[in-house]
Write an enzyme that holds these catalytic residues in place. Structure first.
Site, short mmCIF file in Angstrom:
data_model
loop_
_atom_site.label_atom_id
_atom_site.label_comp_id
_atom_site.label_asym_id
_atom_site.label_seq_id
_atom_site.Cartn_x
_atom_site.Cartn_y
_atom_site.Cartn_z
N HIS A 84 -7.96 2.30 -6.03
CA HIS A 84 -7.24 1.32 -5.22
C HIS A 84 -5.76 1.60 -5.34
O HIS A 84 -5.25 1.90 -6.43
CB HIS A 84 -7.54 -0.11 -5.68
CG HIS A 84 -8.98 -0.47 -5.53
ND1 HIS A 84 -9.53 -0.79 -4.31
CD2 HIS A 84 -9.98 -0.50 -6.43
CE1 HIS A 84 -10.82 -1.03 -4.48
NE2 HIS A 84 -11.12 -0.86 -5.76
N TYR B 68 0.80 -1.23 0.00
CA TYR B 68 0.00 0.00 0.00
C TYR B 68 0.83 1.29 0.00
O TYR B 68 0.28 2.37 -0.09
CB TYR B 68 -0.95 0.00 1.20
CG TYR B 68 -1.89 -1.18 1.17
CD1 TYR B 68 -2.88 -1.28 0.20
CD2 TYR B 68 -1.78 -2.21 2.09
CE1 TYR B 68 -3.74 -2.36 0.15
CE2 TYR B 68 -2.64 -3.30 2.06
CZ TYR B 68 -3.61 -3.37 1.09
OH TYR B 68 -4.46 -4.45 1.04
#
Length: 143
Positions: free
Chosen positions: A100, A22
């Site tokens: 995302h 991430y």
């Protein structure tokens, strides 16, 4: 122009949660980058672990003509209720860009299906924090 950055579960842990997937930027870092890129935008931010809070934020966006940069996180693959809220927000005239940080299609098979993508205005995935900036660009271009 008003834009809501709407983040689902666990995104408040960005920067420390699995940075290899991430990234190292925190949620606040991403928000500050967006504000610097578009200081003329009236920004709002909501992050919640709770589906109902996210749905209420989408309803408010629909009612106020606010565009949405939406990272539904784990709810992407599981929430029919969020899907319906995104659909009604788009139907009301707001853009909802699903974002995302990682590319769900390149990850575990249970992440390959998004319930949100079919009703969102569009989807941007796999560019880390750049996914949010790309969503901003799309929204600005559509105006």
């Amino acid at each position: 122009m008003r834009i809501l950055v709407l983040n689902g579960p666990n995104l408040n842990r960005l920067g420390t949660r699995e940075p290899g997937i991430y990234g190292a930027l925190s949620e606040q870092d991403i928000l500050e980058r967006l504000k610097a890129e578009a200081p003329e935008v009236e920004w709002r931010h909501v992050q919640s672990q709770h589906e109902g809070v996210l749905i209420e934020a989408l309803h408010e966006a629909a009612d106020t003509g606010t565009h949405v940069i939406f990272n539904p996180a784990g709810y992407t693959h599981t929430s029919v209720s969020l899907r319906d809220a995104v659909a009604l927000t788009v139907e009301a005239g707001s853009l909802v860009v699903e974002v995302h940080l990682s590319n769900p299609a390149a990850r575990e098979s249970f992440r390959h299906t998004s319930l949100i993508s079919a009703v969102a205005s569009g989807t941007i995935a796999g560019f880390g924090a750049g996914s949010y900036s790309a969503a901003l660009h799309v929204i600005r271009s559509a105006q």
